[in-house]
Structure formats: C-alpha cells, structure tokens
Scaffold this active site. Structure first.
Site, PDB file in Angstrom:
ATOM      1  N   LYS A 123       0.835  -1.209   0.000  1.00  0.00           N
ATOM      2  CA  LYS A 123       0.000   0.000   0.000  1.00  0.00           C
ATOM      3  C   LYS A 123       0.870   1.259   0.000  1.00  0.00           C
ATOM      4  O   LYS A 123       0.633   2.181  -0.769  1.00  0.00           O
ATOM      5  CB  LYS A 123      -0.919  -0.028   1.232  1.00  0.00           C
ATOM      6  N   ASP A 134       1.915  -1.145  11.941  1.00  0.00           N
ATOM      7  CA  ASP A 134       0.587  -1.587  11.514  1.00  0.00           C
ATOM      8  C   ASP A 134       0.296  -3.040  11.903  1.00  0.00           C
ATOM      9  O   ASP A 134      -0.817  -3.522  11.691  1.00  0.00           O
ATOM     10  CB  ASP A 134       0.460  -1.443   9.991  1.00  0.00           C
ATOM     11  N   LYS A 140      -4.599   5.598  14.833  1.00  0.00           N
ATOM     12  CA  LYS A 140      -4.676   4.954  13.514  1.00  0.00           C
ATOM     13  C   LYS A 140      -6.142   4.976  13.050  1.00  0.00           C
ATOM     14  O   LYS A 140      -6.931   5.767  13.550  1.00  0.00           O
ATOM     15  CB  LYS A 140      -4.107   3.536  13.604  1.00  0.00           C
ATOM     16  N   ARG A 197      -6.464   1.537  18.169  1.00  0.00           N
ATOM     17  CA  ARG A 197      -6.209   0.093  18.055  1.00  0.00           C
ATOM     18  C   ARG A 197      -5.866  -0.555  19.394  1.00  0.00           C
ATOM     19  O   ARG A 197      -5.985  -1.775  19.523  1.00  0.00           O
ATOM     20  CB  ARG A 197      -5.106  -0.173  17.019  1.00  0.00           C
TER      21      ARG A 197
END
Ligand code: S3P
Length: 445
Positions: free
Chosen positions: A27, A326, A353, A357
């Site tokens: 990405k 991530d 994020k 999270r």
C-alpha cells in the site's frame, strides 16, 4: 469507497491451513508510485499496484490535479505526469475515503504548489490528527484551515515558491516525513527532515529512483537526516510493487496459530523498515523461513514459508515499533494464543490509527475470551498456551481494516466462530482477503 451497507462475516477453521498464495501490492509503495509518476514528465508504468480503495483515492486525486492515470488490460498502470510544479487546481474536494496516507502525503504536494485543495474523508479519517502535518507545512508557507482539533475536512492553500525548512519530527511518522519531502520537491533550495527513529523509507528510495537529489545521513544512534533539493525534474519510471508485508502478516499469523498448518506467501516485500513483525514472531518461537530472497523494484523481497508453531509470550522490543506499527493488532492475536505473558508498550501511535487500536483490540480480545490488560501505551496479554479462545462474539470493526482482519484470524483459532460486523473496510488495503483465506482452508460464512 466502501458503501454504507455493512458486510458481516463469520470466520472459523475446520482444519489446518495449507497452500501457496500471493498478497496484493504494498500500500505504501503503491501510493508513492502514483504520486511520483504523476509528477514526472512522460509515461511511467506500475506493475502490481494495490487496487484497494485507499490507493484508488490517491489515483483519483492525482487525476483531479492533472495527471493521466489508466489501468491497461495487461493490469499495468500507465501514468502521464504533469511535472514537478505542474499540479492543477482541482475542481472539487479531494475525497480521501479512509486513507491517512493519501491525505497527509497529498497535503504535502499541494502545500508547495500555487493551488488550493479541500480534503474530505470518512468518519474514521475525520477523527485523525492532521496537526502533525499542518505544523511543518505551515512553516513552509502553506495556509491550512482545518476543522476543530486539526481534523478533516480541511483546506490547503499552497504557496509557490514555498520556503525550505529544517524540521525535526516530533512523532515517528513516515507520513509526516513524506509530506515534508514531497512539499520540498517543488521548493527552492534544500528541505531537511530529521527523524529520531527510522520509519519506512519508501519515499526516500523512490524519490531517488525518479532522479531527485536526496541524501540520508545516519548519526549511529538511529536518527536519520534526510535532505532533498527542490525544483527537481523527475524522470518516468517502471515500478514493480512487491507484495505488502502488512497484508502477508494475516495469513502468516493464521498459519502459525492453526495446528498442523503450512503456508507459503510469495513475493512479500521485506524492507527492514517494515518487516520487524517476522523477527518478533521468530523471537516468540515461530517457524518462519524466507525463501528465494531477491530484489524487486529496489526493495528486498522473499517467499515466506510458515508452519504452525507453539509461541511464547515476550516483551516486545520498543526499538522496532515503527517497523511494525501496523502489525500490532495481529501480533496481539498471536500473543493471545501464546504460552505466558506478552507485554507490548511504546504504542501511543496506535491510538490515532484508523481506530484506537489499543482500546479496540483490548475490547474485542476480551469479548472472545482472551485475558488482556489495557495500558496507556500498549497491552499486557496472558496467552492460552495454544488452546483455542472461546470466541463466539461479534466484533465491531469500526471502519478499521486491520481490526477486521485480525479478528477474522482470531476466528480461525476460536472454539465458536467469530463474527466481524463489517468486512467492507478490508477493501481499503486487502481486496480478496476472505477469498484468499478460504483458499487456504478457512471457512467464511
Ligand atoms: C504509512 C505510514 C504509517 C502507517 C500507514 C502507512 C505510510 O503511518 O501506519 O499505514 O505509507 O507512510 P504513520 O506515518 O502515521 O506512522
């Protein structure tokens, strides 16, 4: 952008996972390949581009600012750029969907062009802090008016010529670093960024590949000084995007946790600023082998062979947080099945994020029967020692693709299936996730 209708799904595994699979393109590299190609004069070609919603938001924005971007029948994307300094005034607002990377990097590009752009996004993106880019881009001369709290919707009025800055990043963020470097691309003189901790370096690698004059000095203590000379001419490139290690993380952890599994994930990018999850899993006892190591498009790549393993809890290293930022949601799932205690700290950034999270993982893991304590900057997890979790709950994905996929994997190692209330955010980064997991032996209803 993913639609208003939630798409629930229930995940379980009737037996071991097996097989060989690839994962969609990286990405971060995909966003950057479109942005830089759109600033080069001539035709660039990009193979293996991630065709996820986040990257398509970047493509739409670059088109709105004058680039020609087309996907050929051969799956190769062809981009005709406008040249550095040549971005056009977009006629409407730029819809960034769920994508923080598109927003922050494009704010950087707009900041040093004589154009004005309005950025909008979905409910998740509209909660995320933009002050971290507003501050340095403001120092370069851009005039940015944001919604309260420095959030979207916001408007960037660029300044050309902008003012080069020397800027020390207050947070470890590749997005902030990249926003400044991209603004520096059309700024006279030398723009400098100091990052106290190394973050993903795809922007630096690719800017150099396109012909920008960019240097990186390291101070030996982990800090990096990155300098870019502005008003560069970018030369069109042929880019091959490797598979995304952040996506590979899901089938890799699934194979580690489901007894009897053996899975190969091919063509995974292993840039050292991205791949720390695999090192941490190995420290926990994971049987992970990198086969067929090679270089693709200036990035190290390998096939990852992974077999079911009994994992041990650990104290996760703080030095490598940025290199796996991530991957914590899926690491927490692995920790929930490990033997003993895992302590993961230094994770304040996880709170800003696509969702918070830390809170969302703590709540969801508890709902499926894991033992979790939430800290301000991380989690303490006491694992089952390999026994399945009770499962049986419905998890709210909260517009966060990685939360949805992490609990999908948790469903494969739970006694009762785990339901995700909405899998549609997964299309931002990993189109075909459910089909891929089914192909390896998961059951998705
Ligand atoms: C990204 C940087 C990271 C990461 C995000 C992609 C990038 O964000 O979480 O998914 O492509 O530069 P931060 O810069 O906020 O750490």
């Amino acid at each position: 952008m993913h639609g208003p209708t939630p798409r629930p799904a229930r995940f379980s595994a009737p037996g071991p996972l097996s097989g060989t699979t690839g994962v969609p393109g990286d990405k971060s590299i995909s966003h950057r390949s479109l942005m830089l190609s759109a600033l080069a004069i001539g035709e660039s070609r990009v193979e293996g581009l991630l065709e996820g919603e986040d990257v398509l938001a970047t493509a739409a924005a670059m088109r709105a600012m004058g680039a020609t971007i087309e996907r050929g029948e051969d799956d190769v994307w062809r981009i005709h750029g406008v040249g550095v300094g040549g971005l056009l005034q977009p006629l409407g607002a730029l819809d960034m969907g769920n994508s923080g990377t598109s927003t922050r990097l494009l704010m950087g590009l707009v900041a040093s062009h004589a154009i004005t752009a309005t950025f909008t996004g979905d409910a998740s993106l509209s909660k995320r802090p933009m002050g971290r880019v507003i501050e340095p881009l403001g120092l370069m001369g851009a005039d940015i008016s944001a919604s309260p709290g420095g959030r979207l919707p916001l408007m960037v009025r660029g300044l050309c010529p902008a003012v080069p800055i020397d800027y020390r990043l207050p947070v470890a963020s590749a997005q902030v670093k990249s926003a400044i470097l991209l603004a520096g691309l059309n700024t006279p003189g030398i723009t400098r960024v100091v990052e106290p901790v190394a973050t993903r370096d795809h922007s630096e690698r690719m800017l150099r590949g396109f012909g920008a004059e960019l240097t990186v000095e390291e101070d030996g203590a982990g800090a990096r000084l990155i300098s870019i000379r502005g008003e560069a001419d970018l030369r069109p490139q042929h880019i091959v995007v490797p598979g995304d290690p952040s996506s590979a993380a899901f089938p890799v952890v699934a194979a580690l946790l489901v007894p009897g599994s053996e899975v190969t994930v091919t063509n995974v990018g292993l840039n050292p600023t991205r791949a720390a999850l695999f090192d941490v899993l190995r420290m926990m006892g994971a049987d992970i082998v990198f086969a067929n190591r090679r270089e693709v498009g200036g990035e190290p790549v390998a096939d990852i062979v992974v077999r079911h393993s009994v994992l041990n809890g650990i104290e996760t290293p703080v030095e490598t947080v940025a290199s796996m930022v991530d991957e914590y949601p899926i690491l927490f799932v692995a920790a929930a099945l490990a033997q003993g205690r895992t302590v993961a700290r230094g994770l304040e950034e996880l709170r800003v994020k696509e969702s918070d999270r830390i809170a969302v993982m703590a709540e969801g893991l508890r709902a499926i029967g894991a033992r979790v304590e939430e800290l301000e900057d991380g989690l303490i997890i006491d694992g089952t020692g390999g026994d399945p979790l009770p499962g049986g709950a419905t998890i709210a994905a909260r517009l966060d693709h990685r939360i949805a996929m992490s609990f999908a994997v948790a469903g494969l190692v739970s006694s009762a299936p785990v339901t995700i209330d909405d899998m549609s955010p997964v299309a931002t980064s990993f189109p075909g996730f459910a089909a891929l997991m089914t192909g390896l032996g998961a059951e998705v209803a």
